[in-house]
Design an enzyme around this catalytic site. Sequence first.
Site, PDB file in Angstrom:
ATOM      1  N   ASN A  12       0.443   3.854   2.360  1.00 38.66           N
ATOM      2  CA  ASN A  12       0.513   4.608   3.624  1.00 38.66           C
ATOM      3  C   ASN A  12       1.806   4.367   4.398  1.00 38.66           C
ATOM      4  OD1 ASN A  12      -0.382   1.965   4.135  1.00 38.66           O
ATOM      5  ND2 ASN A  12      -1.484   2.575   5.975  1.00 38.66           N
ATOM      6  N   GLY A  46      -8.413  -4.072   5.421  1.00 37.02           N
ATOM      7  CA  GLY A  46      -8.851  -2.872   6.125  1.00 37.02           C
ATOM      8  C   GLY A  46      -9.243  -3.109   7.569  1.00 37.02           C
ATOM      9  N   LYS A  73       5.069  -5.148  -6.535  1.00 34.72           N
ATOM     10  CA  LYS A  73       4.420  -3.984  -7.145  1.00 34.72           C
ATOM     11  C   LYS A  73       4.123  -2.963  -6.060  1.00 34.72           C
ATOM     12  CE  LYS A  73       0.185  -2.833  -7.908  1.00 34.72           C
ATOM     13  NZ  LYS A  73       0.249  -1.335  -7.737  1.00 34.72           N
ATOM     14  N   GLU A  92      -3.630  -8.791   4.200  1.00 32.53           N
ATOM     15  CA  GLU A  92      -3.796  -7.918   5.371  1.00 32.53           C
ATOM     16  C   GLU A  92      -4.585  -6.721   4.885  1.00 32.53           C
ATOM     17  OE1 GLU A  92      -3.660  -4.802   7.420  1.00 32.53           O
ATOM     18  OE2 GLU A  92      -1.489  -4.763   7.094  1.00 32.53           O
ATOM     19  N   PRO A 119       0.818  -1.209   0.000  1.00 28.87           N
ATOM     20  CA  PRO A 119       0.000   0.000   0.000  1.00 28.87           C
ATOM     21  C   PRO A 119       0.853   1.261   0.000  1.00 28.87           C
ATOM     22  CG  PRO A 119       0.219  -0.778   2.235  1.00 28.87           C
ATOM     23  CD  PRO A 119       1.012  -1.747   1.366  1.00 28.87           C
ATOM     24  N   CYS A 161      -4.544   1.404   8.659  1.00 28.03           N
ATOM     25  CA  CYS A 161      -5.615   0.409   8.684  1.00 28.03           C
ATOM     26  C   CYS A 161      -6.016   0.004  10.099  1.00 28.03           C
ATOM     27  CB  CYS A 161      -5.197  -0.833   7.887  1.00 28.03           C
ATOM     28  SG  CYS A 161      -3.620  -1.534   8.389  1.00 28.03           S
ATOM     29  N   GLU A 165     -14.533   1.920   6.589  1.00 29.78           N
ATOM     30  CA  GLU A 165     -13.206   2.479   6.844  1.00 29.78           C
ATOM     31  C   GLU A 165     -13.066   3.826   6.145  1.00 29.78           C
ATOM     32  OE1 GLU A 165      -8.716   0.754   7.090  1.00 29.78           O
ATOM     33  OE2 GLU A 165      -9.805   0.314   5.238  1.00 29.78           O
ATOM     34  N   ILE A 166     -12.727   4.864   6.905  1.00 33.56           N
ATOM     35  CA  ILE A 166     -12.604   6.217   6.363  1.00 33.56           C
ATOM     36  C   ILE A 166     -11.177   6.498   5.922  1.00 33.56           C
ATOM     37  CG2 ILE A 166     -12.831   8.667   6.912  1.00 33.56           C
ATOM     38  CD1 ILE A 166     -15.070   7.897   8.867  1.00 33.56           C
TER      39      ILE A 166
END
Length: 484
Positions: free
Chosen positions: A160, A261, A183, A259, A158, A293, A386-387
Amino acid sequence: MASTTFVDGKPTNIETRLFINGEFVESSDKKTFSIYTPSTHELVAEVYEATVEDTNRAVAIAKEVQPAWAALSPAQRAAPLKKLAALLRQNKDEFAYLEAVSMGRPVGGYIDNIIAANKFESFAEAGYTGKGVSSLNTPGFVNMTLRQPFGVVAAIIPWNVPLVTLAGKVAPALITGNTVVLKSSEKAPLTSLKLAQLSIEAGFPPGVLNIISGHGQISGATLSAHMDVRAISFTGSTRAGSMIQTAAAQSNMKNVILELGGKSPAVIFEDADLESAAAKTANSIQWNSGQVCMANSRIYVQDTIAEKFLKLFNTAFSSIHQGDPLNPTTNHGPMADKIQFEAVRRYIALGKESGTLALGGGSKDGFVEPTIFTNVAQDAKIMQEEIFGPVVNICIFHTEEEALTKANDTEYGLYAAVFTKDINRAMRFAKGLEAGTVGVNCTSPVTGHDLSFGGWKSSGVGREGLLESINAFLEHKSVLIQIE
């Protein structure tokens, strides 16, 4: 290559090409995608996007070199992992800069290169734990199990915490004798490519580690369905994880580790250390601007101390230094990009319809203020979905049973926390909370270095961790030896 020259606070050369077979190459169709810094919207880099052809080439090369890599001893495979760890420690400034300009992560307090280095070192030392067992329980036989690498492993990370996630997937896959095609996220590919540069200096054989950039529907989908990829590890949204699992099942039934949200709850009882609970839960949802997350985005507070806790939480949550992520004093950066910014704004608008805005709610130029909603119904979208921003719901409960029921009332189960001085209650919640990790008098981002990490329910499949990841990247084989 271990150190980079900075001019006017910027590295002189940002790598943007694909890393395949130990070399940096342009994509086969020469197409690129743009990275803009989310704080000022300035162009940072044009990054080459991997095509299906590029992705297939990376997998083919990884497959070709894998037998020779697997034939090495764990100590031999560990050597470049340890060298890479040392290089990660030496290049903090560049890694911090690249994450700040690509997804808005503040450079102040940046330690992701250290966490990543620790992971490479730990897995380098854990290589010899990947072994089977023997059995004399069958008369006339000496039986045993072998643990062997899958072959080619795909990793999709991801945006983050890209460097930390990369290390948690690549290090165990490599030390167990697999080769890797990784990736990176199209929102934050630059630190992955910097690590690729360092991997050359660390001494990895060409083709053992390949790093490509691009969007999920092209290179990600190709890896998920590729017949020569035998295992895939993904961290990201539940929606994308579901698509990867489907593609894996429909292709070659590759082993899948997901893994996903979270909508993590924290439960605060009247006997808790309220100042500590407020500070820790506020940090959990504000850290990385809430783009985590496992952030505790739902807080349930006992009715008898709700007013006092809310005041303490407001103080801790609003004590931020918002601004340029390249400023060392900043601890609250922007959302990663315009898409994420607009998504969080939509949820805040929904929150104003379904609850009471108690703090914040403002958003401008990519930044979102720390935001608190109260009096939110349990079935409201901002309570269930999830925001991925600095938005928290604080609700009141009256009984222990009510708190546990509400804490478990989502499809997510990644992380949960309980704050209490009653050890019996703490253990009841440790057992009763439906989450892969439960914090007692602590909360995310705290995790156990030597423990497993992953989710219940829609928050994931499989586990990552020191020994769990070693096992996850090894196949099982039973060998039956009949003796005369």
